[in-house]
Write a protein that holds these residues in place. Structure first.
Motif, PDB file in Angstrom:
ATOM      1  N   ARG A 111       0.839  -1.194   0.000  1.00 60.05           N
ATOM      2  CA  ARG A 111       0.000   0.000   0.000  1.00 60.05           C
ATOM      3  C   ARG A 111       0.876   1.246   0.000  1.00 60.05           C
ATOM      4  O   ARG A 111       1.949   1.262   0.600  1.00 60.05           O
ATOM      5  CB  ARG A 111      -0.883   0.032   1.251  1.00 60.05           C
ATOM      6  N   CYS A 112       0.427   2.290  -0.657  1.00 61.02           N
ATOM      7  CA  CYS A 112       1.208   3.522  -0.711  1.00 61.02           C
ATOM      8  C   CYS A 112       0.275   4.671  -1.075  1.00 61.02           C
ATOM      9  O   CYS A 112      -0.571   4.523  -1.954  1.00 61.02           O
ATOM     10  CB  CYS A 112       2.311   3.398  -1.760  1.00 61.02           C
ATOM     11  N   PRO A 113       0.393   5.808  -0.399  1.00 64.53           N
ATOM     12  CA  PRO A 113      -0.480   6.938  -0.736  1.00 64.53           C
ATOM     13  C   PRO A 113      -0.051   7.619  -2.036  1.00 64.53           C
ATOM     14  O   PRO A 113      -0.814   8.378  -2.614  1.00 64.53           O
ATOM     15  CB  PRO A 113      -0.316   7.898   0.449  1.00 64.53           C
ATOM     16  N   LEU A 114       1.175   7.332  -2.493  1.00 70.02           N
ATOM     17  CA  LEU A 114       1.650   7.981  -3.723  1.00 70.02           C
ATOM     18  C   LEU A 114       1.407   7.063  -4.919  1.00 70.02           C
ATOM     19  O   LEU A 114       1.054   5.900  -4.765  1.00 70.02           O
ATOM     20  CB  LEU A 114       3.133   8.304  -3.618  1.00 70.02           C
ATOM     21  N   SER A 115       1.622   7.597  -6.107  1.00 68.51           N
ATOM     22  CA  SER A 115       1.459   6.785  -7.306  1.00 68.51           C
ATOM     23  C   SER A 115       2.512   7.172  -8.328  1.00 68.51           C
ATOM     24  O   SER A 115       2.212   7.679  -9.392  1.00 68.51           O
ATOM     25  CB  SER A 115       0.052   6.961  -7.869  1.00 68.51           C
ATOM     26  N   CYS A 116       3.778   6.950  -7.943  1.00 66.52           N
ATOM     27  CA  CYS A 116       4.894   7.357  -8.792  1.00 66.52           C
ATOM     28  C   CYS A 116       4.910   6.568 -10.093  1.00 66.52           C
ATOM     29  O   CYS A 116       4.721   5.359 -10.097  1.00 66.52           O
ATOM     30  CB  CYS A 116       6.215   7.110  -8.063  1.00 66.52           C
ATOM     31  N   ALA A 117       5.207   7.281 -11.171  1.00 64.80           N
ATOM     32  CA  ALA A 117       5.272   6.627 -12.472  1.00 64.80           C
ATOM     33  C   ALA A 117       6.499   5.735 -12.579  1.00 64.80           C
ATOM     34  O   ALA A 117       6.554   4.840 -13.409  1.00 64.80           O
ATOM     35  CB  ALA A 117       5.284   7.679 -13.575  1.00 64.80           C
ATOM     36  N   TYR A 118       7.518   5.975 -11.710  1.00 66.11           N
ATOM     37  CA  TYR A 118       8.746   5.181 -11.788  1.00 66.11           C
ATOM     38  C   TYR A 118       8.741   3.999 -10.830  1.00 66.11           C
ATOM     39  O   TYR A 118       9.742   3.323 -10.636  1.00 66.11           O
ATOM     40  CB  TYR A 118       9.972   6.055 -11.521  1.00 66.11           C
ATOM     41  N   CYS A 119       7.610   3.764 -10.178  1.00 61.03           N
ATOM     42  CA  CYS A 119       7.560   2.711  -9.159  1.00 61.03           C
ATOM     43  C   CYS A 119       8.042   1.377  -9.735  1.00 61.03           C
ATOM     44  O   CYS A 119       7.564   0.934 -10.773  1.00 61.03           O
ATOM     45  CB  CYS A 119       6.132   2.551  -8.647  1.00 61.03           C
ATOM     46  N   SER A 120       8.986   0.745  -9.044  1.00 61.22           N
ATOM     47  CA  SER A 120       9.507  -0.526  -9.549  1.00 61.22           C
ATOM     48  C   SER A 120       8.844  -1.721  -8.871  1.00 61.22           C
ATOM     49  O   SER A 120       9.275  -2.847  -9.023  1.00 61.22           O
ATOM     50  CB  SER A 120      11.029  -0.592  -9.374  1.00 61.22           C
ATOM     51  N   THR A 135      10.986   5.497   3.489  1.00 53.58           N
ATOM     52  CA  THR A 135       9.620   6.017   3.476  1.00 53.58           C
ATOM     53  C   THR A 135       9.442   7.184   2.516  1.00 53.58           C
ATOM     54  O   THR A 135      10.400   7.885   2.186  1.00 53.58           O
ATOM     55  CB  THR A 135       9.218   6.468   4.910  1.00 53.58           C
ATOM     56  N   ALA A 136       8.199   7.383   2.079  1.00 55.23           N
ATOM     57  CA  ALA A 136       7.861   8.572   1.313  1.00 55.23           C
ATOM     58  C   ALA A 136       7.474   9.705   2.266  1.00 55.23           C
ATOM     59  O   ALA A 136       7.391  10.862   1.883  1.00 55.23           O
ATOM     60  CB  ALA A 136       6.725   8.288   0.336  1.00 55.23           C
ATOM     61  N   ALA A 137       7.195   9.364   3.515  1.00 55.19           N
ATOM     62  CA  ALA A 137       7.102  10.298   4.653  1.00 55.19           C
ATOM     63  C   ALA A 137       5.954  11.300   4.636  1.00 55.19           C
ATOM     64  O   ALA A 137       5.920  12.181   5.475  1.00 55.19           O
ATOM     65  CB  ALA A 137       8.426  11.042   4.851  1.00 55.19           C
ATOM     66  N   HIS A 164       0.689   7.011 -14.526  1.00 55.25           N
ATOM     67  CA  HIS A 164       0.874   6.820 -13.086  1.00 55.25           C
ATOM     68  C   HIS A 164       0.211   5.552 -12.635  1.00 55.25           C
ATOM     69  O   HIS A 164      -0.765   5.116 -13.221  1.00 55.25           O
ATOM     70  CB  HIS A 164       0.310   8.017 -12.318  1.00 55.25           C
ATOM     71  N   ARG A 165       0.754   4.981 -11.577  1.00 58.60           N
ATOM     72  CA  ARG A 165       0.202   3.706 -11.176  1.00 58.60           C
ATOM     73  C   ARG A 165      -1.007   3.912 -10.272  1.00 58.60           C
ATOM     74  O   ARG A 165      -1.086   4.864  -9.523  1.00 58.60           O
ATOM     75  CB  ARG A 165       1.256   2.828 -10.539  1.00 58.60           C
ATOM     76  N   ALA A 166      -1.946   3.001 -10.401  1.00 61.79           N
ATOM     77  CA  ALA A 166      -3.082   3.016  -9.484  1.00 61.79           C
ATOM     78  C   ALA A 166      -2.673   2.112  -8.330  1.00 61.79           C
ATOM     79  O   ALA A 166      -2.157   1.036  -8.539  1.00 61.79           O
ATOM     80  CB  ALA A 166      -4.324   2.469 -10.181  1.00 61.79           C
ATOM     81  N   GLN A 167      -2.841   2.593  -7.115  1.00 63.05           N
ATOM     82  CA  GLN A 167      -2.310   1.861  -5.979  1.00 63.05           C
ATOM     83  C   GLN A 167      -3.315   0.945  -5.301  1.00 63.05           C
ATOM     84  O   GLN A 167      -4.494   1.213  -5.287  1.00 63.05           O
ATOM     85  CB  GLN A 167      -1.776   2.858  -4.934  1.00 63.05           C
ATOM     86  N   ALA A 168      -2.775  -0.114  -4.705  1.00 64.81           N
ATOM     87  CA  ALA A 168      -3.570  -0.917  -3.784  1.00 64.81           C
ATOM     88  C   ALA A 168      -3.671  -0.124  -2.491  1.00 64.81           C
ATOM     89  O   ALA A 168      -2.711   0.504  -2.081  1.00 64.81           O
ATOM     90  CB  ALA A 168      -2.852  -2.230  -3.524  1.00 64.81           C
TER      91      ALA A 168
HETATM   92  S1  SF4 Z   1       7.979   4.232  -5.914  1.00 64.90           S
HETATM   93 FE1  SF4 Z   1       6.389   5.711  -5.336  1.00 64.90          FE
HETATM   94  S2  SF4 Z   1       4.467   4.618  -5.669  1.00 64.90           S
HETATM   95 FE2  SF4 Z   1       6.083   3.039  -5.667  1.00 64.90          FE
HETATM   96  S3  SF4 Z   1       6.140   2.326  -3.558  1.00 64.90           S
HETATM   97 FE3  SF4 Z   1       7.683   3.973  -3.724  1.00 64.90          FE
HETATM   98  S4  SF4 Z   1       6.631   5.861  -3.134  1.00 64.90           S
HETATM   99 FE4  SF4 Z   1       5.047   4.310  -3.527  1.00 64.90          FE
END
Ligand code: SF4
Ligand code: SF4
Lengths: 360, 90
Positions: A17-26, A89-91, A355-359
């Protein structure tokens, strides 16, 4: 047979789970659901087993580990096991009370990721309005709590012009360490490669900027720099070699040699719900599959660098060639090396970014 | 750096035993370093209160070596550790 050495670090992905939705998420395209996450007790056991196995460092990551309500007890368990504990963390949800509790629990270090140096662009990248300002406030809280701080910046075509600003941001935040990492094209990031991959001139400029900052800040701020494989002629020794240094446990309890390894077909990764970490590390077919050099086909087989780069990254090799034991195309000796040139040619400023849609 | 300089481990840096591998390691945020024998001897004396002069004197005594010779090695080692961001020199 290859002698199995003990892992040095455990990467615990507490949640996807993550509140962000980074396009570079690996992270993988298919994220683990909340209901399948390991509970507090299981993680505590995993930490103890990791320490017994020889791990010294623990990276608590995700997703966003702050979304685990039991993060403080988890840190306590890790510290009790004797692990040097890093929070990645994304903090955006880190407040003074939480950081005080984490410090009290014995947390050793906090790493905060930022998406750009300028708030508007950073928030657009992360898909979280107001997030950047919150990150800076969280960094200040970490500083006030007396914990060491790393600023992590994943860089790519769209934010590389901000690199000097990112370095200044880390300095102003009083960070001991700055990590500048070019995007690694796994998981979600691979789908956005055309929009994210920088050209050679951009890469060279970034490298110069990092070198200059290192010379200027030597002894005050450490800068770790990860360059992208797509401009390389030799691959990186992914994770220091398959099943050699790192052990990853994902939110659902699966034990992996790297966090993208589930993208590989035909490998049955053990799960801590069914086995001990030691058994997974030493005895599982999945961990032994690419250990050492015995599995290597040409051109890796017999290559003088086989034990330096271990044939590169399995996930990248598979993603780009469709074969799991192929030489990583980042190597110029790979018959598939041309796919990297094609990817470089395909990248551009007008490629769309998804951008990614997050769980949640 | 002068003999009065007091070296200290930087925030988050710790010297600890690595029982599984029977050695000492320097732990730092997301990295670690395995000190050689000389570095270990010095690091064990870096506590944020001893000065460079005191550290040198103790090592000279422990290894029955002339202080002048040791001083140079210790200073070079500390500068290196400082460049690596592990030790502060103030
Ligand atoms: S890369 Fe961005 S969207 Fe992916 S887990 Fe990390 S903070 Fe969340
Ligand atoms: S052929 Fe294989 S082992 Fe040799 S440099 Fe390339 S990737 Fe590394």
């Amino acid at each position: 047979m290859n002698a199995v050495s003990a892992p040095l670090a455990l990467l615990a992905e507490l949640t996807h789970r993550c509140p962000l939705s980074c396009a570079y998420c690996s992270n993988p395209l298919q994220l683990a659901q909340v209901a399948s996450e390991l509970d507090t007790e299981s993680w505590a056991r995993v930490f103890r087993e990791a320490a017994e196995l020889g791990c010294l460092q623990l990276h608590l990551s995700g997703g966003e580990p702050l979304l685990r309500r039991d993060l403080v007890p988890l840190v306590e368990a890790a510290v009790e096991a004797g692990l040097y504990t890093n929070l990645i963390t994304a903090a955006v949800t880190l407040d003074a009370k939480r950081i005080a509790a984490l410090r009290e629990a014995g947390l050793d270090h906090v790493q905060i990721s930022v998406q750009d140096a300028e708030a508007g662009r950073a928030d657009a990248q992360a898909g979280f309005p107001g997030g950047h300002v919150r990150k800076l406030a969280a960094a200040a809280l970490v500083r006030e709590a007396g914990l060491p701080l790393t600023i992590n910046a994943v860089v790519h075509r769209r934010n590389l012009p901000s690199l000097p600003g990112l370095i200044a941001l880390a300095e102003a935040a009083g960070a001991e360490r700055l990590e500048v990492a070019h995007v690694q094209y796994y998981g979600w990031a691979l789908a956005n490669r055309d929009a994210l991959l920088p050209d050679r001139a951009m890469l060279d400029r970034a490298t110069e900027q990092v070198e200059a900052a290192r010379a200027r800040l030597g002894g005050r701020m450490v800068i770790d720099y990860v360059v992208p494989d797509y401009h390389a002629t030799r691959p990186k020794p992914c994770m220091g070699g398959w099943g050699r240094r790192f052990i990853v446990v994902n939110p659902a309890g699966r034990v992996l040699p790297c966090h993208a390894a589930e993208s590989l077909p035909g490998l049955d990764f053990p799960n801590v719900r069914e086995t001990s970490l030691a058994e997974a590390w030493m005895g599982s077919d999945a961990f032994n599959r690419f250990r050492g050099t015995g599995w290597m086909p040409a051109p890796c087989r017999g290559c003088a660098l086989a034990e330096a780069d271990w044939g590169g990254c399995r996930c990248q090799a598979y993603a780009l060639t469709g074969e799991i034991d192929a030489t990583d195309p980042a190597c110029s000796l790979s018959p598939h090396h041309g796919v990297l040139a094609d990817a470089r040619a395909g990248a551009g400023d007008d490629a769309p970014l998804v951008h990614r849609a997050q769980a949640r | 750096m002068t003999p009065a300089t007091v070296p200290a481990l930087r925030r988050g840096v710790r010297l600890r035993q690595d029982a599984a591998r029977d050695r000492w390691v320097v732990m730092a945020p997301e990295r670690m370093l395995v000190p050689d024998e000389t570095a270990l001897a010095v690091l064990r004396l870096v506590d944020g209160t001893r000065s460079l002069g005191e550290i040198t004197a103790e090592l000279a005594r422990a290894y029955a070596a002339p202080e002048a010779v040791i001083a140079e090695d210790v200073a070079a080692l500390l500068v290196d550790l400082s460049d690596k961001g592990l030790v502060s020199l103030s």
